[in-house]
Design a protein around this motif. Structure first.
Motif, PDB file in Angstrom:
ATOM      1  N   ALA A  22       7.521 -11.807 -14.630  1.00  0.00           N
ATOM      2  CA  ALA A  22       8.796 -11.254 -14.194  1.00  0.00           C
ATOM      3  C   ALA A  22       8.728  -9.727 -14.179  1.00  0.00           C
ATOM      4  CB  ALA A  22       9.913 -11.723 -15.116  1.00  0.00           C
ATOM      5  N   LEU A  23       9.323  -9.122 -13.162  1.00  0.00           N
ATOM      6  CA  LEU A  23       9.323  -7.666 -13.053  1.00  0.00           C
ATOM      7  C   LEU A  23      10.327  -7.069 -14.025  1.00  0.00           C
ATOM      8  CD1 LEU A  23       9.248  -7.250  -9.186  1.00  0.00           C
ATOM      9  CD2 LEU A  23       7.396  -6.889 -10.774  1.00  0.00           C
ATOM     10  N   THR A  24       9.994  -5.911 -14.561  1.00  0.00           N
ATOM     11  CA  THR A  24      10.909  -5.207 -15.444  1.00  0.00           C
ATOM     12  C   THR A  24      11.392  -3.954 -14.733  1.00  0.00           C
ATOM     13  OG1 THR A  24       9.073  -4.022 -16.447  1.00  0.00           O
ATOM     14  CG2 THR A  24       9.772  -6.045 -17.533  1.00  0.00           C
ATOM     15  N   PRO A  25      12.639  -3.553 -14.927  1.00  0.00           N
ATOM     16  CA  PRO A  25      13.134  -2.359 -14.250  1.00  0.00           C
ATOM     17  C   PRO A  25      12.461  -1.109 -14.801  1.00  0.00           C
ATOM     18  CG  PRO A  25      14.764  -3.187 -15.791  1.00  0.00           C
ATOM     19  CD  PRO A  25      13.667  -4.204 -15.744  1.00  0.00           C
ATOM     20  N   PRO A  26      12.329  -0.061 -13.985  1.00  0.00           N
ATOM     21  CA  PRO A  26      11.688   1.164 -14.469  1.00  0.00           C
ATOM     22  C   PRO A  26      12.548   1.851 -15.528  1.00  0.00           C
ATOM     23  CG  PRO A  26      12.597   1.514 -12.288  1.00  0.00           C
ATOM     24  CD  PRO A  26      12.727   0.047 -12.585  1.00  0.00           C
ATOM     25  N   VAL A  27      11.891   2.540 -16.460  1.00  0.00           N
ATOM     26  CA  VAL A  27      12.592   3.238 -17.530  1.00  0.00           C
ATOM     27  C   VAL A  27      13.118   4.561 -16.968  1.00  0.00           C
ATOM     28  CG1 VAL A  27      12.354   4.267 -19.803  1.00  0.00           C
ATOM     29  CG2 VAL A  27      11.138   2.167 -19.262  1.00  0.00           C
ATOM     30  N   ILE A  28      14.425   4.776 -17.089  1.00  0.00           N
ATOM     31  CA  ILE A  28      15.059   5.987 -16.584  1.00  0.00           C
ATOM     32  C   ILE A  28      15.469   6.856 -17.761  1.00  0.00           C
ATOM     33  CG2 ILE A  28      16.945   6.913 -15.189  1.00  0.00           C
ATOM     34  CD1 ILE A  28      15.005   5.291 -13.549  1.00  0.00           C
ATOM     35  N   VAL A  29      15.061   8.129 -17.747  1.00  0.00           N
ATOM     36  CA  VAL A  29      15.415   9.094 -18.780  1.00  0.00           C
ATOM     37  C   VAL A  29      16.022  10.308 -18.088  1.00  0.00           C
ATOM     38  CG1 VAL A  29      13.613   8.323 -20.378  1.00  0.00           C
ATOM     39  CG2 VAL A  29      13.138  10.153 -18.767  1.00  0.00           C
ATOM     40  N   THR A  30      16.597  11.219 -18.864  1.00  0.00           N
ATOM     41  CA  THR A  30      17.125  12.442 -18.278  1.00  0.00           C
ATOM     42  C   THR A  30      16.072  13.537 -18.377  1.00  0.00           C
ATOM     43  OG1 THR A  30      18.112  13.067 -20.380  1.00  0.00           O
ATOM     44  CG2 THR A  30      19.512  11.885 -18.843  1.00  0.00           C
ATOM     45  N   CYS A  31      15.982  14.357 -17.356  1.00  0.00           N
ATOM     46  CA  CYS A  31      15.017  15.459 -17.327  1.00  0.00           C
ATOM     47  C   CYS A  31      15.455  16.501 -18.352  1.00  0.00           C
ATOM     48  CB  CYS A  31      14.978  16.065 -15.929  1.00  0.00           C
ATOM     49  SG  CYS A  31      13.917  17.517 -15.801  1.00  0.00           S
ATOM     50  N   PRO A  32      14.548  16.951 -19.231  1.00  0.00           N
ATOM     51  CA  PRO A  32      14.933  17.946 -20.222  1.00  0.00           C
ATOM     52  C   PRO A  32      15.221  19.315 -19.611  1.00  0.00           C
ATOM     53  CG  PRO A  32      12.602  17.461 -20.398  1.00  0.00           C
ATOM     54  CD  PRO A  32      13.168  16.494 -19.417  1.00  0.00           C
ATOM     55  N   THR A  33      14.732  19.581 -18.396  1.00  0.00           N
ATOM     56  CA  THR A  33      14.937  20.879 -17.760  1.00  0.00           C
ATOM     57  C   THR A  33      16.249  20.939 -16.987  1.00  0.00           C
ATOM     58  OG1 THR A  33      12.546  21.052 -17.526  1.00  0.00           O
ATOM     59  CG2 THR A  33      13.870  22.592 -16.260  1.00  0.00           C
ATOM     60  N   CYS A  34      16.443  19.954 -16.075  1.00  0.00           N
ATOM     61  CA  CYS A  34      17.625  20.030 -15.212  1.00  0.00           C
ATOM     62  C   CYS A  34      18.694  18.997 -15.570  1.00  0.00           C
ATOM     63  CB  CYS A  34      17.225  19.869 -13.748  1.00  0.00           C
ATOM     64  SG  CYS A  34      16.569  18.245 -13.324  1.00  0.00           S
ATOM     65  N   GLY A  35      18.364  17.988 -16.371  1.00  0.00           N
ATOM     66  CA  GLY A  35      19.345  17.007 -16.798  1.00  0.00           C
ATOM     67  C   GLY A  35      19.588  15.864 -15.827  1.00  0.00           C
ATOM     68  N   LYS A  36      18.843  15.806 -14.736  1.00  0.00           N
ATOM     69  CA  LYS A  36      19.011  14.733 -13.761  1.00  0.00           C
ATOM     70  C   LYS A  36      18.225  13.499 -14.215  1.00  0.00           C
ATOM     71  CE  LYS A  36      20.775  17.305 -10.280  1.00  0.00           C
ATOM     72  NZ  LYS A  36      20.911  17.491  -8.905  1.00  0.00           N
ATOM     73  N   PRO A  37      18.630  12.299 -13.784  1.00  0.00           N
ATOM     74  CA  PRO A  37      17.868  11.104 -14.149  1.00  0.00           C
ATOM     75  C   PRO A  37      16.511  11.082 -13.440  1.00  0.00           C
ATOM     76  CG  PRO A  37      19.696  10.533 -12.715  1.00  0.00           C
ATOM     77  CD  PRO A  37      19.846  11.983 -13.041  1.00  0.00           C
ATOM     78  N   MET A  38      15.484  10.631 -14.185  1.00  0.00           N
ATOM     79  CA  MET A  38      14.134  10.546 -13.632  1.00  0.00           C
ATOM     80  C   MET A  38      13.386   9.411 -14.312  1.00  0.00           C
ATOM     81  SD  MET A  38      12.254  13.718 -15.546  1.00  0.00           S
ATOM     82  CE  MET A  38      10.644  13.014 -15.819  1.00  0.00           C
ATOM     83  N   ARG A  39      12.283   8.970 -13.716  1.00  0.00           N
ATOM     84  CA  ARG A  39      11.464   7.942 -14.338  1.00  0.00           C
ATOM     85  C   ARG A  39      10.650   8.558 -15.458  1.00  0.00           C
ATOM     86  NH1 ARG A  39       8.295   3.963 -10.510  1.00  0.00           N
ATOM     87  NH2 ARG A  39       7.866   3.149 -12.586  1.00  0.00           N
ATOM     88  N   ALA A  40      10.466   7.799 -16.528  1.00  0.00           N
ATOM     89  CA  ALA A  40       9.687   8.276 -17.664  1.00  0.00           C
ATOM     90  C   ALA A  40       8.229   8.449 -17.251  1.00  0.00           C
ATOM     91  CB  ALA A  40       9.790   7.294 -18.823  1.00  0.00           C
ATOM     92  N   HIS A  41       7.583   9.519 -17.718  1.00  0.00           N
ATOM     93  CA  HIS A  41       6.174   9.828 -17.464  1.00  0.00           C
ATOM     94  C   HIS A  41       5.896  10.140 -16.001  1.00  0.00           C
ATOM     95  CE1 HIS A  41       5.466   8.479 -21.537  1.00  0.00           C
ATOM     96  NE2 HIS A  41       6.059   7.361 -21.249  1.00  0.00           N
ATOM     97  N   TYR A  42       6.908  10.598 -15.262  1.00  0.00           N
ATOM     98  CA  TYR A  42       6.751  11.013 -13.871  1.00  0.00           C
ATOM     99  C   TYR A  42       7.258  12.435 -13.720  1.00  0.00           C
ATOM    100  CZ  TYR A  42       5.607   6.453 -11.877  1.00  0.00           C
ATOM    101  OH  TYR A  42       4.981   5.295 -11.531  1.00  0.00           O
ATOM    102  N   THR A  43       6.829  13.109 -12.668  1.00  0.00           N
ATOM    103  CA  THR A  43       7.342  14.443 -12.359  1.00  0.00           C
ATOM    104  C   THR A  43       8.782  14.310 -11.879  1.00  0.00           C
ATOM    105  OG1 THR A  43       5.136  15.131 -11.686  1.00  0.00           O
ATOM    106  CG2 THR A  43       6.967  16.489 -10.952  1.00  0.00           C
ATOM    107  N   CYS A  44       9.642  15.232 -12.324  1.00  0.00           N
ATOM    108  CA  CYS A  44      11.043  15.215 -11.909  1.00  0.00           C
ATOM    109  C   CYS A  44      11.120  15.573 -10.433  1.00  0.00           C
ATOM    110  CB  CYS A  44      11.855  16.206 -12.742  1.00  0.00           C
ATOM    111  SG  CYS A  44      13.594  16.273 -12.262  1.00  0.00           S
ATOM    112  N   LYS A  45      11.791  14.733  -9.631  1.00  0.00           N
ATOM    113  CA  LYS A  45      11.895  14.981  -8.199  1.00  0.00           C
ATOM    114  C   LYS A  45      12.920  16.050  -7.884  1.00  0.00           C
ATOM    115  CE  LYS A  45      10.336  10.470  -6.720  1.00  0.00           C
ATOM    116  NZ  LYS A  45       9.199  10.737  -5.888  1.00  0.00           N
TER     117      LYS A  45
END
Length: 62
Positions: A22-45
């Protein structure tokens, strides 16, 4: 002769074996620099930072 199953595997037993697929949804965290939601361990878009460093130069809005 090869290995042959002795009896049919039921749909229930076969489905129980496949639960880890079963697929699991991606982990979403807030960017520490700009505060926007982003995927964990990825570059903030939004701001282009990763682990507190600027890794992608983002174009400035005109």
């Amino acid at each position: 002769m090869g290995a042959v199953p002795k009896r049919k595997v039921s749909r229930h037993r076969r489905g129980n074996r496949r639960q880890h697929l079963a697929l699991t949804p991606p982990v979403i965290v807030t960017c520490p620099t700009c505060g926007k939601p982003m995927r964990a361990h990825y570059t903030c878009k939004a701001c282009g930072t990763y682990k507190g460093r600027q890794v992608v130069v983002m174009p400035q809005p005109e």
